[in-house]
Scaffold this active site. Structure first.
Site, PDB file in Angstrom:
ATOM      1  N   PRO A   1       9.634   3.051  -7.821  1.00  9.83           N
ATOM      2  CA  PRO A   1      10.622   2.913  -6.212  1.00  9.83           C
ATOM      3  C   PRO A   1      11.141   1.394  -6.525  1.00  9.83           C
ATOM      4  O   PRO A   1      10.263   0.480  -6.574  1.00  9.83           O
ATOM      5  CB  PRO A   1       9.959   3.377  -5.247  1.00  9.83           C
ATOM      6  CG  PRO A   1       8.249   3.552  -5.711  1.00  9.83           C
ATOM      7  CD  PRO A   1       8.099   3.230  -7.000  1.00  9.83           C
TER       8      PRO A   1
ATOM      9  N   ASP B   1       9.050  -2.871  -9.545  1.00 12.12           N
ATOM     10  CA  ASP B   1       8.452  -1.891  -9.052  1.00 12.12           C
ATOM     11  C   ASP B   1       7.805  -2.086  -8.090  1.00 12.12           C
ATOM     12  O   ASP B   1       6.697  -2.959  -7.591  1.00 12.12           O
ATOM     13  CB  ASP B   1       7.892  -1.558 -10.323  1.00 12.12           C
ATOM     14  CG  ASP B   1       7.004   0.096  -9.886  1.00 12.12           C
ATOM     15  OD1 ASP B   1       6.714   0.122  -8.549  1.00 12.12           O
ATOM     16  OD2 ASP B   1       6.137   0.941 -10.276  1.00 12.12           O
ATOM     17  N   HIS B   2       8.127  -1.717  -6.391  1.00 18.01           N
ATOM     18  CA  HIS B   2       7.880  -1.862  -5.696  1.00 18.01           C
ATOM     19  C   HIS B   2       6.406  -1.105  -5.455  1.00 18.01           C
ATOM     20  O   HIS B   2       5.893  -1.131  -4.409  1.00 18.01           O
ATOM     21  CB  HIS B   2       8.175  -1.575  -4.200  1.00 18.01           C
ATOM     22  CG  HIS B   2       8.494  -2.342  -3.461  1.00 18.01           C
ATOM     23  ND1 HIS B   2       7.581  -3.193  -3.419  1.00 18.01           N
ATOM     24  CD2 HIS B   2       9.779  -2.995  -2.461  1.00 18.01           C
ATOM     25  CE1 HIS B   2       7.685  -4.172  -2.127  1.00 18.01           C
ATOM     26  NE2 HIS B   2       9.083  -3.688  -1.620  1.00 18.01           N
ATOM     27  N   ARG B   3       5.751  -0.691  -6.275  1.00 20.83           N
ATOM     28  CA  ARG B   3       4.610   0.287  -5.753  1.00 20.83           C
ATOM     29  C   ARG B   3       3.487  -0.379  -5.846  1.00 20.83           C
ATOM     30  O   ARG B   3       2.504  -0.526  -4.933  1.00 20.83           O
ATOM     31  CB  ARG B   3       3.892   1.530  -6.774  1.00 20.83           C
ATOM     32  CG  ARG B   3       4.812   2.735  -6.267  1.00 20.83           C
ATOM     33  CD  ARG B   3       4.419   3.377  -7.929  1.00 20.83           C
ATOM     34  NE  ARG B   3       5.493   2.990  -9.193  1.00 20.83           N
ATOM     35  CZ  ARG B   3       5.022   3.992 -10.150  1.00 20.83           C
ATOM     36  NH1 ARG B   3       4.727   5.282 -10.335  1.00 20.83           N
ATOM     37  NH2 ARG B   3       5.285   3.066 -11.183  1.00 20.83           N
TER      38      ARG B   3
ATOM     39  N   ILE C   1       4.466  -4.939  -6.836  1.00 17.64           N
ATOM     40  CA  ILE C   1       4.499  -6.060  -7.008  1.00 17.64           C
ATOM     41  C   ILE C   1       5.479  -5.736  -5.834  1.00 17.64           C
ATOM     42  O   ILE C   1       6.328  -4.646  -5.038  1.00 17.64           O
ATOM     43  CB  ILE C   1       5.384  -6.056  -7.460  1.00 17.64           C
ATOM     44  CG1 ILE C   1       4.656  -5.748  -9.531  1.00 17.64           C
ATOM     45  CG2 ILE C   1       6.859  -7.645  -7.653  1.00 17.64           C
ATOM     46  CD1 ILE C   1       5.646  -5.927 -10.416  1.00 17.64           C
TER      47      ILE C   1
END
Lengths: 445, 355
Positions: free
Chosen positions: A239, A415-417, A419
């Protein structure tokens, strides 16, 4: 003279077709036995085909990017007949063998069975008539321009008709320097003007709107396929989110300018990108969490304390992203050298697979394309990519006064998983501070 | 690699190296002869690669980089020894006197072998990895029953060393003290698999576990390969049993013409091995120690060129056999399934033979 046809061979045990990657000869060239004619790419390998004949090239079947079936004509060569035999022989098939084991069709043997991915240009700049340039003495027709295959390719890659280049080498040989000189005279290099022709498209040269076909299919292979697969893999697993900021990069520009003026650094290609690369590595040292990857298979996040810095490079073959290993260990000069080498190899097509593996952080420099920003997709397996826009004069408020400064917009896709926005913002701000005041940061290293 | 493990008599720069157990017995004429062998075999190999790229051979397995290993071993073998090669032993074939044209017949698909194994005391290539090591041991056990002082030589590579057949061959050779030399060319790559993944210990040390001696030699040093192989063969001739000789070398070309090594190894690695080029090393020795001049080397180059061009001409004028030839020598006696196959091919209409 008699006419010989070199048919596309099966270079890899059961292949049915191959794509033309590079022609190393032109119509009119004299070729010797085993002289490299063309690079072809098959499903298994990219290989060089040596000439089976001695003679003069009379026709090339297909252009770079065309796919030719095995057993179909690839190149025509006029061969000088043996002086002993006075008879004019009929056109001879080169191998005089019929492939009886393999079912290559025989009905269209004399037809060039290329799957054309684009039509041959009606006015070929490479082989067409040449407008004489009075001031240039050594201009001859393209077919007889004396040069070497790498230089021909180099000129072609830069969209330059080599027949218009005055040769300064021995016997009027056109050298790489000659091409460079011609390019610097003809090309305007401003940051906002794309260096690519508008018809360039993922490693292909498209036909102009009016003369091209109404609909055209471009096969997804080679670099294009790699790009497509990487983007899909990344976009639909990680994401993405992004942050961006505007920075006064005047001190960076001043620093680069002053370094360039030093005689000891004269041979080193220094650009603002070198400072950006150093800034990103410095940010990774400060925020180790950014130099990481999400390992979904093992339910881990992997933190790496070594930066393999990927640089997105626009090459004649398409988008490549080789990396600089251990970039966090490099000082300014070494970083400049590493960047220069990376870009040179990418453009020359000599980047090795190992140089594209293991990227941990990336930079994409969209500035030369004349835009301020972008939201890049992460290279698969990485967690952050820094985008750098064009550096341009702009009004900037300093001490409550509007002044003209070199302003750049930088952004970070992540990468919003694993970070979050705070970490991404911290990293981006760090890079921004580095660019707006690079000297102390460089001294601290 | 621990350098001290490796027998070397000439450095990559062409300087003599002292070794406690081995010294070169060769004179300048022999060394120059080896230079000639290596140069010619590389030229033949390059021509064959070109012919493959021109559609004249179905496949070719280049030997470039391994010339010293093959010429050193091939010249150490005596007339009475018998070799069992893979598909890459062109240098050995050259030393056994196999005409270059016959090396290419198999790869053009006009023969199932290419030469008479008994005539050259050199088997035709085994394509299946490692198989020939068992054949070589069986042959060596036959030598023992004959009571002669011959030896057999099994050729294989680092990739084949992972095959079960090779371990079985080691067991049988050890158990029967068979007069066989296992000549392993470790060219570092089993197609795309590095030898470091194939083995946790240097390959020559495997022999110890089976109960016979193993030795590693610099496979790019033709003088060292010659002496090490010669001693291993003499040991076999004298009833001393098997030896594993690991020639540590490098495949500078693709695995075969179907392979693209740039997909799995770096330019930098190839560059390192270019500095260890076996032909350049021998040339450097001849220049340094014997003051050989360019004219000597030019003569060899011209000879190699002539051999390559004749090879091309001879190959292109080879007649195509009738497709049914592939059934001819499958079995010594008539065989119903083979006969069916032949009949099917004739009915397909691809043969000029009529049923």
């Amino acid at each position: 003279m008699s006419h010989r046809t070199f048919l596309m061979p099966d270079v890899g045990e059961g292949l049915t077709e191959a794509e033309i990657v590079t022609w190393k000869v032109s119509v009119g060239d004299t070729v010797t036995l085993n002289q490299p004619l063309v690079d072809i790419e098959t499903a298994k390998a990219t290989v060089e085909l040596p000439s089976p004949f001695v003679g003069v090239v009379s026709e090339l079947h297909g252009q770079v990017g065309d796919v030719i079936e095995v057993g179909k004509p690839l190149i025509e060569i006029e061969v000088r007949d043996d002086s002993s035999s006075g008879a004019t022989p009929a056109p001879v098939k080169p191998t005089a063998r019929t492939a009886v084991f393999v079912g290559y069709g025989t009905s269209e043997e004399n037809e060039v069975a290329t799957r054309r991915h684009r039509r041959a240009p009606s006015t070929s700049t490479a082989f067409g008539p040449v407008v004489p340039t009075p001031s240039v003495a050594s201009v001859v027709t393209a077919a007889h321009v004396r040069s070497t295959p790498p230089v021909r390719l180099y000129a072609k890659q830069h969209g330059l008709d080599i027949s218009l280049v005055p040769g300064t080498g021995r016997d009027g040989l056109v050298t790489r320097d000659d091409v460079d000189r011609a390019l610097s005279g003809t090309q305007r290099r401003t940051p906002s003007a794309p260096s690519n022709a508008p018809t360039r498209f993922v490693g292909h040269d498209l036909e102009p709107w009016d003369s091209g076909p109404k609909e055209e299919r471009i096969p997804v292979r080679g670099v294009l396929r790699s790009m497509a697969e990487a983007m899909v893999q990344s976009a639909f697993s990680a994401p993405h989110a992004a942050v961006w900021v505007r920075v006064d990069a005047t001190p960076t520009m001043d620093l680069v300018k002053s370094l360039k003026a030093r005689p000891s650094l004269a041979n080193i290609r220094l650009s603002p990108l070198v400072i950006v690369a150093l800034a990103l590595c410095d940010a990774a040292r400060t925020y180790p969490g950014i130099n990481s990857s999400f390992d979904a298979a093992n339910n881990d996040v992997i933190i790496r304390r070594s930066v393999a810095l990927g640089i997105a490079a626009d090459t004649p073959r398409g988008l490549l992203a080789p990396n600089i290993k251990n970039a966090d260990q490099l000082d300014l000069v070494d970083m400049a050298l590493a960047l220069d080498q990376l870009v040179t190899k990418a453009r020359a097509g000599t980047t090795t697979p190992a140089e594209m593996l293991g990227t941990t952080l990336s930079i994409t420099n969209v500035g030369p394309m004349g835009v301020d920003g972008a939201v890049p997709i992460l290279p698969p397996g990485t967690s952050a990519i820094l985008v750098v826009g064009q550096i341009a004069k702009a009004p900037w408020v300093r001490d409550n006064e509007v002044v003209v400064r070199d302003v750049v917009e930088i952004g970070l896709s992540f990468d919003h998983r694993h970070i979050d926005g705070a970490l991404a913002s911290g990293v981006l701000s760090h890079v921004g501070r580095f660019l707006s005041d690079p000297a102390p940061a460089l001294l601290a290293r | 690699m621990n350098e001290s493990e490796l027998v070397q008599l000439v450095s990559p720069e062409g300087e003599r190296v002292r070794h406690p157990d081995y010294e070169s017995s060769l004179g300048v004429d022999e060394i120059f002869g080896f230079y000639r062998d290596m140069t010619i075999i590389r030229r033949i190999c390059n021509e064959a690669t070109s012919l493959q790229r021109q559609g004249e051979l179905a496949l070719w397995a280049p030997v470039q980089g391994q010339e010293a290993a093959q010429i050193g071993c091939g010249r150490a073998m005596t007339e009475k020894d018998f070799g069992f090669p893979t598909y890459r032993e062109h240098g050995i074939a050259w030393c056994r006197g196999v005409p270059p044209l016959n090396m290419l017949r198999l790869f053009r698909g006009v023969s199932q072998g290419g030469w008479d194994p008994q005539h050259y005391r050199f088997s035709t290539p085994t394509i299946v990895l490692g198989d020939q090591t068992l054949t070589a041991v069986g042959y060596a056990m036959g030598i023992q029953k004959d009571g002669t002082d011959e030896a057999s030589v099994a050729f294989f590579g680092d990739g084949a060393s992972s095959q079960g057949d090779v371990s079985e061959a080691f067991v049988w050779a050890a158990s029967f003290d068979a007069p066989v030399v296992f000549f392993l060319q470790n060219n570092q790559w089993a197609i795309s698999e590095p030898s470091t993944l194939q083995t946790k210990i240097p390959l020559y040390r495997r022999a110890e576990g089976f109960g016979f001696p193993g030795i590693r030699v610099d496979g790019n040093d033709v003088l060292a390969v010659y002496e090490v192989t010669k001693r291993a063969l003499e040991n076999a001739h004298e009833g001393g049993g098997p030896t594993l000789v690991e020639a540590f070398t490098y495949r500078m070309s693709p695995h075969t013409t179907s392979d693209d090594p740039t997909r799995y190894r770096t330019d930098a690695e190839v560059e390192v091995w270019k500095h260890r080029d076996p032909i350049e090393r021998t040339k450097a020795l001849l220049v340094r120690e014997y003051k050989y001049k360019n004219s000597h080397f030019e003569e060899v180059r011209e000879e190699a060129e002539a051999i390559a061009l004749k090879l091309r001409d001879d190959l292109l004028s080879l007649p195509d056999p009738d497709p049914t030839f592939i059934f001819d020598n499958a079995y010594a006696a008539p065989h119903p399934l083979i006969d069916d196959g032949r009949r099917d091919m004739i009915e397909l209409g691809v043969s000029s033979v009529t049923s």
